[in-house]
Design an enzyme around this catalytic site. Sequence first.
Site, PDB file in Angstrom:
ATOM      1  N   THR A 155       0.849  -1.194   0.000  1.00 30.25           N
ATOM      2  CA  THR A 155       0.000   0.000   0.000  1.00 30.25           C
ATOM      3  C   THR A 155       0.887   1.246   0.000  1.00 30.25           C
ATOM      4  OG1 THR A 155      -0.201   0.210   2.412  1.00 30.25           O
ATOM      5  CG2 THR A 155      -1.758  -1.259   1.304  1.00 30.25           C
ATOM      6  N   GLY A 156       0.422   2.294  -0.668  1.00 37.98           N
ATOM      7  CA  GLY A 156       1.230   3.507  -0.781  1.00 37.98           C
ATOM      8  C   GLY A 156       2.508   3.242  -1.556  1.00 37.98           C
ATOM      9  N   GLY A 157       2.372   2.573  -2.694  1.00 34.66           N
ATOM     10  CA  GLY A 157       3.551   2.106  -3.420  1.00 34.66           C
ATOM     11  C   GLY A 157       4.047   2.991  -4.539  1.00 34.66           C
TER      12      GLY A 157
ATOM     13  N   SER B 153       5.617   5.965  -4.257  1.00 32.99           N
ATOM     14  CA  SER B 153       6.779   6.804  -3.957  1.00 32.99           C
ATOM     15  C   SER B 153       7.447   6.311  -2.678  1.00 32.99           C
ATOM     16  CB  SER B 153       6.382   8.274  -3.799  1.00 32.99           C
ATOM     17  OG  SER B 153       5.522   8.443  -2.684  1.00 32.99           O
TER      18      SER B 153
ATOM     19  N   GLY C 183       7.516   2.707  -0.029  1.00 32.07           N
ATOM     20  CA  GLY C 183       6.654   1.753  -0.721  1.00 32.07           C
ATOM     21  C   GLY C 183       7.156   1.445  -2.119  1.00 32.07           C
TER      22      GLY C 183
ATOM     23  N   SER D 201       7.263   3.712  12.742  1.00 30.63           N
ATOM     24  CA  SER D 201       8.262   4.779  12.831  1.00 30.63           C
ATOM     25  C   SER D 201       8.837   4.780  14.233  1.00 30.63           C
ATOM     26  CB  SER D 201       7.622   6.133  12.530  1.00 30.63           C
ATOM     27  OG  SER D 201       8.509   7.188  12.859  1.00 30.63           O
TER      28      SER D 201
ATOM     29  N   TYR E  94       0.429  11.978  15.276  1.00 32.50           N
ATOM     30  CA  TYR E  94       1.263  11.079  14.472  1.00 32.50           C
ATOM     31  C   TYR E  94       1.925  10.021  15.345  1.00 32.50           C
ATOM     32  CZ  TYR E  94       5.013   9.601  11.274  1.00 32.50           C
ATOM     33  OH  TYR E  94       5.882   8.870  10.501  1.00 32.50           O
TER      34      TYR E  94
END
Length: 244
Positions: free
Chosen positions: A9-11, A13, A16, A133, A146
């Site tokens: 997912t989010g691939g 940039s 990803g 993170s 976040y």
Amino acid sequence: MTNKIAIVTGGNSGIGYATAKEMIANGIKVIITGRRKDAIEKAALEIGAIPFVADQASLQDIGHLYNFVKEQFSQIDILFINAGITGEGSLIENASESNFDNVININFKGAYFTLSKFVPLLNEGASVVFLSSIVAATHKANSSVYQASKAALNSIAKTAASELASRKIRVNIVSPGPTRTEVLSKSGMDEATVSGIFDNLVNIIPLKKLGIPEDVAKMVMYLSSDSASFITGSEFLIDGGFML
């Protein structure tokens, strides 16, 4: 790894994109998702991935992705839940509901239900990796939402590792430290501000350099391979010693 099927997912940039590229280089067939049709199709063409337009914050989109994957491939071997945003920085007293919802819906709710939806399609022995993170273990001002979203993600990943162990499905977490991606620019910071932040970070990282997406990609690739068959419920910091 030939003949394995992966979802990233989010691939389109950053981490990803680098991970999907690494997987494809190792013979894996990869579906990448993203919110912007032009960006996801461009990225897929560049690396030989299968594009699918989906917003991780949308349960409807997650459902569409599930139907597509089930129809085309029946099962998957790797699920890299990578999509996420930093949101707007603010003190708790100045927090906005819209920013809270945006960050939590993508980073936590969307990640949670992506896993929830795809559990039935995971092959025995499959690998799930969450992109978290190092902020999950920090408590810096102006980053409460976040940080909380990533801490919640880590908790769910460990619970999932326990729930899925009977099927030999492994669930792990990769937590990058300062990594040179577009995530700060996407949060609205100008180029000079972003460069200043990165320059300052280099000075305080023990290895005196920033991470790059490929550093994280190689760890995800390792955790997705048979070499990591005895690893589950673990978190891996990729931060150049930042958290020492």
